[in-house]
Motif scaffolding. Structure first.
Motif, PDB file in Angstrom:
ATOM      1  N   ILE A 186      48.806 -16.076  25.577  1.00  0.00           N
ATOM      2  CA  ILE A 186      47.613 -15.564  26.193  1.00  0.00           C
ATOM      3  C   ILE A 186      47.864 -14.839  27.434  1.00  0.00           C
ATOM      4  CG2 ILE A 186      45.180 -15.950  26.766  1.00  0.00           C
ATOM      5  CD1 ILE A 186      45.283 -18.445  25.181  1.00  0.00           C
ATOM      6  N   THR A 187      47.878 -13.356  27.456  1.00  0.00           N
ATOM      7  CA  THR A 187      48.448 -12.522  28.218  1.00  0.00           C
ATOM      8  C   THR A 187      47.334 -11.718  29.110  1.00  0.00           C
ATOM      9  OG1 THR A 187      48.584 -10.741  26.860  1.00  0.00           O
ATOM     10  CG2 THR A 187      50.462 -12.277  27.044  1.00  0.00           C
ATOM     11  N   THR A 188      46.115 -11.804  28.668  1.00  0.00           N
ATOM     12  CA  THR A 188      45.026 -11.054  29.553  1.00  0.00           C
ATOM     13  C   THR A 188      43.879 -11.927  30.024  1.00  0.00           C
ATOM     14  OG1 THR A 188      43.860 -10.348  27.782  1.00  0.00           O
ATOM     15  CG2 THR A 188      45.707  -8.941  28.357  1.00  0.00           C
ATOM     16  N   ALA A 189      43.234 -11.614  31.085  1.00  0.00           N
ATOM     17  CA  ALA A 189      42.156 -12.533  31.463  1.00  0.00           C
ATOM     18  C   ALA A 189      41.081 -12.345  30.470  1.00  0.00           C
ATOM     19  CB  ALA A 189      41.799 -11.559  32.725  1.00  0.00           C
ATOM     20  N   GLY A 190      40.850 -11.149  29.853  1.00  0.00           N
ATOM     21  CA  GLY A 190      39.989 -10.997  28.831  1.00  0.00           C
ATOM     22  C   GLY A 190      40.124 -11.884  27.643  1.00  0.00           C
ATOM     23  N   ALA A 191      41.319 -12.133  27.187  1.00  0.00           N
ATOM     24  CA  ALA A 191      41.838 -12.881  26.097  1.00  0.00           C
ATOM     25  C   ALA A 191      41.425 -14.539  26.683  1.00  0.00           C
ATOM     26  CB  ALA A 191      43.192 -12.937  25.882  1.00  0.00           C
ATOM     27  N   TRP A 192      41.575 -14.796  28.046  1.00  0.00           N
ATOM     28  CA  TRP A 192      41.266 -16.217  28.477  1.00  0.00           C
ATOM     29  C   TRP A 192      39.798 -16.546  28.142  1.00  0.00           C
ATOM     30  CZ3 TRP A 192      44.036 -20.345  28.478  1.00  0.00           C
ATOM     31  CH2 TRP A 192      45.643 -20.164  28.633  1.00  0.00           C
ATOM     32  N   LEU A 193      39.080 -15.424  28.344  1.00  0.00           N
ATOM     33  CA  LEU A 193      37.504 -15.657  28.413  1.00  0.00           C
ATOM     34  C   LEU A 193      37.053 -15.404  26.904  1.00  0.00           C
ATOM     35  CD1 LEU A 193      36.368 -13.478  31.323  1.00  0.00           C
ATOM     36  CD2 LEU A 193      36.434 -15.838  31.269  1.00  0.00           C
ATOM     37  N   LEU A 194      37.630 -14.616  26.215  1.00  0.00           N
ATOM     38  CA  LEU A 194      37.070 -14.454  24.662  1.00  0.00           C
ATOM     39  C   LEU A 194      37.651 -15.324  23.709  1.00  0.00           C
ATOM     40  CD1 LEU A 194      35.253 -12.577  23.174  1.00  0.00           C
ATOM     41  CD2 LEU A 194      36.788 -11.005  22.842  1.00  0.00           C
ATOM     42  N   ALA A 195      38.934 -15.716  23.757  1.00  0.00           N
ATOM     43  CA  ALA A 195      39.853 -16.504  22.769  1.00  0.00           C
ATOM     44  C   ALA A 195      38.933 -17.857  22.752  1.00  0.00           C
ATOM     45  CB  ALA A 195      41.214 -16.874  23.053  1.00  0.00           C
ATOM     46  N   PRO A 196      38.525 -18.576  23.848  1.00  0.00           N
ATOM     47  CA  PRO A 196      38.017 -19.767  23.668  1.00  0.00           C
ATOM     48  C   PRO A 196      36.723 -19.807  22.795  1.00  0.00           C
ATOM     49  CG  PRO A 196      38.426 -19.602  25.708  1.00  0.00           C
ATOM     50  CD  PRO A 196      39.077 -18.336  25.093  1.00  0.00           C
ATOM     51  N   LEU A 197      35.960 -18.696  23.209  1.00  0.00           N
ATOM     52  CA  LEU A 197      34.637 -18.489  22.470  1.00  0.00           C
ATOM     53  C   LEU A 197      34.895 -18.356  20.811  1.00  0.00           C
ATOM     54  CD1 LEU A 197      31.696 -18.155  22.550  1.00  0.00           C
ATOM     55  CD2 LEU A 197      31.998 -15.534  22.908  1.00  0.00           C
ATOM     56  N   VAL A 198      35.900 -17.446  20.398  1.00  0.00           N
ATOM     57  CA  VAL A 198      36.223 -17.339  19.233  1.00  0.00           C
ATOM     58  C   VAL A 198      36.839 -18.348  18.328  1.00  0.00           C
ATOM     59  CG1 VAL A 198      37.643 -15.991  17.711  1.00  0.00           C
ATOM     60  CG2 VAL A 198      36.919 -14.605  19.479  1.00  0.00           C
ATOM     61  N   VAL A 199      37.717 -18.976  18.975  1.00  0.00           N
ATOM     62  CA  VAL A 199      38.117 -20.393  18.191  1.00  0.00           C
ATOM     63  C   VAL A 199      37.224 -21.485  18.072  1.00  0.00           C
ATOM     64  CG1 VAL A 199      39.649 -22.402  18.653  1.00  0.00           C
ATOM     65  CG2 VAL A 199      40.400 -19.904  19.320  1.00  0.00           C
ATOM     66  N   TRP A 200      36.283 -21.592  19.288  1.00  0.00           N
ATOM     67  CA  TRP A 200      35.190 -22.639  19.109  1.00  0.00           C
ATOM     68  C   TRP A 200      34.175 -22.100  17.815  1.00  0.00           C
ATOM     69  CZ3 TRP A 200      30.059 -21.948  21.265  1.00  0.00           C
ATOM     70  CH2 TRP A 200      29.183 -22.975  21.040  1.00  0.00           C
ATOM     71  N   ILE A 201      33.803 -20.792  17.977  1.00  0.00           N
ATOM     72  CA  ILE A 201      32.779 -20.580  16.918  1.00  0.00           C
ATOM     73  C   ILE A 201      33.429 -20.935  15.461  1.00  0.00           C
ATOM     74  CG2 ILE A 201      31.616 -18.625  15.874  1.00  0.00           C
ATOM     75  CD1 ILE A 201      31.145 -17.596  18.712  1.00  0.00           C
ATOM     76  N   VAL A 202      34.684 -20.361  15.421  1.00  0.00           N
ATOM     77  CA  VAL A 202      35.220 -20.226  13.970  1.00  0.00           C
ATOM     78  C   VAL A 202      35.501 -21.848  13.558  1.00  0.00           C
ATOM     79  CG1 VAL A 202      37.256 -19.435  12.771  1.00  0.00           C
ATOM     80  CG2 VAL A 202      36.140 -18.001  14.053  1.00  0.00           C
ATOM     81  N   SER A 203      35.986 -22.484  14.675  1.00  0.00           N
ATOM     82  CA  SER A 203      36.517 -23.902  14.076  1.00  0.00           C
ATOM     83  C   SER A 203      35.346 -24.631  13.995  1.00  0.00           C
ATOM     84  CB  SER A 203      37.353 -24.296  15.235  1.00  0.00           C
ATOM     85  OG  SER A 203      36.590 -24.551  16.369  1.00  0.00           O
ATOM     86  N   ALA A 204      34.173 -24.460  14.371  1.00  0.00           N
ATOM     87  CA  ALA A 204      32.763 -25.191  14.281  1.00  0.00           C
ATOM     88  C   ALA A 204      32.332 -24.826  12.704  1.00  0.00           C
ATOM     89  CB  ALA A 204      31.858 -24.788  15.371  1.00  0.00           C
ATOM     90  N   ILE A 205      32.327 -23.295  12.562  1.00  0.00           N
ATOM     91  CA  ILE A 205      31.702 -23.119  11.251  1.00  0.00           C
ATOM     92  C   ILE A 205      32.730 -23.667  10.055  1.00  0.00           C
ATOM     93  CG2 ILE A 205      31.332 -20.987   9.771  1.00  0.00           C
ATOM     94  CD1 ILE A 205      30.597 -19.754  12.425  1.00  0.00           C
ATOM     95  N   VAL A 206      34.139 -23.610  10.123  1.00  0.00           N
ATOM     96  CA  VAL A 206      34.908 -23.711   9.415  1.00  0.00           C
ATOM     97  C   VAL A 206      34.899 -25.367   9.146  1.00  0.00           C
ATOM     98  CG1 VAL A 206      37.328 -24.273   8.696  1.00  0.00           C
ATOM     99  CG2 VAL A 206      36.464 -21.896   9.429  1.00  0.00           C
ATOM    100  N   THR A 207      34.831 -26.251  10.124  1.00  0.00           N
ATOM    101  CA  THR A 207      34.579 -27.606  10.196  1.00  0.00           C
ATOM    102  C   THR A 207      33.217 -27.824   9.373  1.00  0.00           C
ATOM    103  OG1 THR A 207      35.928 -28.286  12.340  1.00  0.00           O
ATOM    104  CG2 THR A 207      34.306 -29.806  11.453  1.00  0.00           C
ATOM    105  N   TRP A 208      32.255 -27.508   9.780  1.00  0.00           N
ATOM    106  CA  TRP A 208      31.087 -27.525   8.998  1.00  0.00           C
ATOM    107  C   TRP A 208      30.974 -27.141   7.487  1.00  0.00           C
ATOM    108  CZ3 TRP A 208      27.321 -23.697   7.168  1.00  0.00           C
ATOM    109  CH2 TRP A 208      26.259 -24.237   6.552  1.00  0.00           C
ATOM    110  N   VAL A 209      31.657 -26.326   7.131  1.00  0.00           N
ATOM    111  CA  VAL A 209      31.819 -25.890   5.714  1.00  0.00           C
ATOM    112  C   VAL A 209      32.575 -26.709   4.638  1.00  0.00           C
ATOM    113  CG1 VAL A 209      32.498 -23.920   4.048  1.00  0.00           C
ATOM    114  CG2 VAL A 209      31.035 -23.344   5.928  1.00  0.00           C
ATOM    115  N   LEU A 210      33.880 -27.022   5.492  1.00  0.00           N
ATOM    116  CA  LEU A 210      34.861 -27.903   4.771  1.00  0.00           C
ATOM    117  C   LEU A 210      34.143 -29.250   4.754  1.00  0.00           C
ATOM    118  CD1 LEU A 210      38.322 -26.785   6.059  1.00  0.00           C
ATOM    119  CD2 LEU A 210      37.173 -26.388   3.591  1.00  0.00           C
ATOM    120  N   THR A 211      33.438 -29.872   5.653  1.00  0.00           N
ATOM    121  CA  THR A 211      32.750 -30.997   5.897  1.00  0.00           C
ATOM    122  C   THR A 211      31.726 -31.226   4.734  1.00  0.00           C
ATOM    123  OG1 THR A 211      33.483 -31.528   8.230  1.00  0.00           O
ATOM    124  CG2 THR A 211      31.562 -33.006   7.182  1.00  0.00           C
ATOM    125  N   VAL A 212      31.159 -30.181   4.437  1.00  0.00           N
ATOM    126  CA  VAL A 212      30.047 -30.255   3.354  1.00  0.00           C
ATOM    127  C   VAL A 212      30.672 -30.266   2.009  1.00  0.00           C
ATOM    128  CG1 VAL A 212      28.316 -28.778   2.210  1.00  0.00           C
ATOM    129  CG2 VAL A 212      28.153 -29.204   4.631  1.00  0.00           C
TER     130      VAL A 212
END
Length: 135
Positions: free
Chosen positions: A94-120
């Motif tokens: 992770i090389t930019t300040a913007g990536a440090w701010l945006l990447a956690p949001l993207v990873v968190w949202i995607v992993s939450a959705i995928v966890t929910w769908v796969l769990t169901v």
């Protein structure tokens, strides 16, 4: 035991999906695809750190900063990315300040959705099929 193994696989798959989408969507977030072993290490380390960081952060927030309880998932995701990004063998940079701010949001949202769908799909349906029918 099968359900527990499925939950671990769901958690790893959701971590992988979040990291891959962050690589595709966030400038400054890069996965080294030539080092596939490093990416596997990143997935496992990310999942382990997040599974430890979430209850720790929840406990700390409950004691010292209750207003942060709503953001525990994103805080745990940030901490997990921090560990993985500084782990030399993980294959994620992770090389930019913007990536440090945006990447956690993207990873968190995607992993939450995928966890929910796969769990169901994989766990809830399997549990319902295995449960005895009520008359």
């Amino acid at each position: 035991m099968k359900i527990r193994l499925l939950r671990v696989l769901v958690y790893l798959a959701s971590a992988a999906a979040g990291l891959v989408l962050a690589d595709l969507l966030v400038d400054g977030f890069r996965i080294s695809w030539l080092d596939w072993w490093g990416f596997l290490v990143a997935i496992v380390v990310f999942a382990i750190v997040q599974s430890i960081a979430t209850p720790v952060a929840t406990g700390l927030a409950e004691k010292h900063a209750p207003l942060l309880l709503g953001g525990i998932g994103i805080i745990a995701t940030f901490v997990s990315l921090l560990v993985v990004a500084f782990l030399p063998s993980a294959g994620i940079r992770i090389t930019t300040a913007g990536a440090w701010l945006l990447a956690p949001l993207v990873v968190w949202i995607v992993s939450a959705i995928v966890t929910w769908v796969l769990t169901v799909v994989l766990i809830d349906r399997r549990s319902k099929a295995a449960a005895p029918a009520k008359s």
